[in-house]
Design a protein around this motif. Structure first.
Motif, PDB file in Angstrom:
ATOM      1  N   GLY A 162       0.928  -0.717  -0.281  1.00  0.00           N
ATOM      2  CA  GLY A 162       0.411   0.099  -0.273  1.00  0.00           C
ATOM      3  C   GLY A 162       0.907   1.297   0.043  1.00  0.00           C
ATOM      4  N   GLY A 163       2.177   1.487  -0.242  1.00  0.00           N
ATOM      5  CA  GLY A 163       2.961   1.994   0.091  1.00  0.00           C
ATOM      6  C   GLY A 163       3.219   2.473   1.170  1.00  0.00           C
ATOM      7  N   VAL A 164       4.360   3.322   1.772  1.00  0.00           N
ATOM      8  CA  VAL A 164       5.251   4.252   2.570  1.00  0.00           C
ATOM      9  C   VAL A 164       5.345   5.974   2.295  1.00  0.00           C
ATOM     10  CG1 VAL A 164       7.362   4.481   3.756  1.00  0.00           C
ATOM     11  CG2 VAL A 164       6.822   2.196   3.034  1.00  0.00           C
ATOM     12  N   THR A 165       4.475   6.064   4.060  1.00  0.00           N
ATOM     13  CA  THR A 165       4.105   7.983   3.455  1.00  0.00           C
ATOM     14  C   THR A 165       5.675   8.892   3.820  1.00  0.00           C
ATOM     15  OG1 THR A 165       3.382   7.220   5.250  1.00  0.00           O
ATOM     16  CG2 THR A 165       1.675   7.092   3.198  1.00  0.00           C
ATOM     17  N   ALA A 166       6.118   7.830   4.597  1.00  0.00           N
ATOM     18  CA  ALA A 166       7.385   8.846   5.688  1.00  0.00           C
ATOM     19  C   ALA A 166       9.024   8.158   5.617  1.00  0.00           C
ATOM     20  CB  ALA A 166       6.989  10.177   6.553  1.00  0.00           C
ATOM     21  N   ALA A 167      10.234   8.627   6.003  1.00  0.00           N
ATOM     22  CA  ALA A 167      10.834   7.772   5.872  1.00  0.00           C
ATOM     23  C   ALA A 167      11.644   8.933   6.666  1.00  0.00           C
ATOM     24  CB  ALA A 167      11.647   7.482   4.522  1.00  0.00           C
TER      25      ALA A 167
END
Length: 322
Positions: A223-228
């Protein structure tokens, strides 16, 4: 609660000193005069000092040391915890016997440190230690806790986020993972194969660092990564870009990348460190102590910390055996 301790004056105390810049081999324990508490200052009898990568980085060579305002002979270590031993004229808010923690730039591994009672910078400060926080844990909070708080503030996490944290098993990582979970975010943490169980125990989903990181994260979080947050170098930051995370929601602490925000402990919001101590006291945040050493084994302690493979924090124990 104040600790009952011997309040007899001391003329000298142990301290780690460097007569030349370099690696752990230049660290020696020496007897030095106990520093006085001047107006506006408190003197702390140190019981424990927590080590951080910056401790050995900034004394590795003369040029780096100069950037931090250090000269020879130099001390070592920044994070400390202990008991107020003396107060200078004009000090309010602290009294002998008070348990305190904080930071004293490159001089914390010593029986006594002197800091400003009103200090508000990460190099020269004291905070009251909550009753439910032991000194070894308190001695690990200042640098790593502030740095994690500052980095997470850049990316602004919420329960809608999936955050990728690089170097999640390290000293800053243990704070960043737990603070991100407290914010409600799903956490994916990079580490070695041997750190996987450790990361799960902190609340992160482990993923191996190295070539192909973005593909492994994509498989773990379709579903994706939104921050790192990259707590080690640049690998996690570049993987996050590959995964479509906008630069404004990526943060580094140990490297600079054009367009990507960078944070350090000095950027932490006022009150961040006291809030972390409250979370520890409430049992909502824990600090794994990977190893503790007596001050006489400072070289072994520094070597372990400098290896950058320790899971959790390394602490130097200075409490009296009496």
């Amino acid at each position: 609660m104040r600790e009952q301790r011997d309040q007899q004056p001391a003329d000298s105390g142990r301290a780690v000193r460097l007569d030349s810049f370099g690696g752990p081999e230049v660290l020696d324990v020496k007897e030095i005069p106990v520093p006085p508490a001047r107006p506006g200052q408190i003197r702390v009898r140190v019981t424990a000092a927590g080590l951080n990568p910056m401790d050995w980085i900034m004394v590795a060579d003369a040029d780096t040391a100069a950037r931090f305002g250090l000269s020879l002979p130099a001390g070592f270590g920044t994070d400390y915890a202990g008991v107020v031993d003396r107060t200078g004229d004009g000090v309010t808010g602290f009294a002998p016997g008070d348990r305190v923690f904080g930071s004293a730039l490159s001089r914390a591994v010593a029986d006594f440190v002197v800091v400003d009672s009103a200090g508000e910078i990460a190099a020269n400060e004291a905070h009251h230690t909550p009753d439910d926080v032991d000194d070894r844990t308190a001695a690990t909070l200042a640098i790593a806790g502030r740095t994690a708080s500052a980095a997470l503030a850049v990316v602004g996490l919420s329960a809608d986020d999936t955050v990728l944290i690089g170097g999640a098993a390290g000293g800053v990582g243990v704070f960043a993972v737990q603070l991100a979970r407290i914010a409600g975010a799903r956490v994916i943490g990079t580490g070695s194969a041997t750190s996987a169980d450790f990361l799960r125990d902190l609340g992160a989903e482990p993923v191996a660092y190295g070539d192909g990181l973005a593909d492994r994260v994509r498989a773990l979080a379709p579903g994706g990564v939104t921050a790192a947050v990259d707590l080690h170098g640049t690998e996690t930051a570049y993987a996050a870009r590959e995964l479509g995370v906008p630069d404004g929601r990526i943060c580094t602490i140990a490297a600079q990348i054009d367009g990507v925000p960078n944070a350090n402990g000095a950027n932490a919001a006022p009150g961040a460190l006291d809030e972390i101590a409250r979370l520890v006291a409430a049992g909502r945040l824990r600090v794994p102590i990977a190893a503790s050493f007596p001050i006489e084994q400072i070289r072994r302690a520094a070597e372990l910390q400098a290896g950058r493979h320790v899971h959790g924090k390394v602490v130097v124990d200075l409490r009296s055996e009496a």
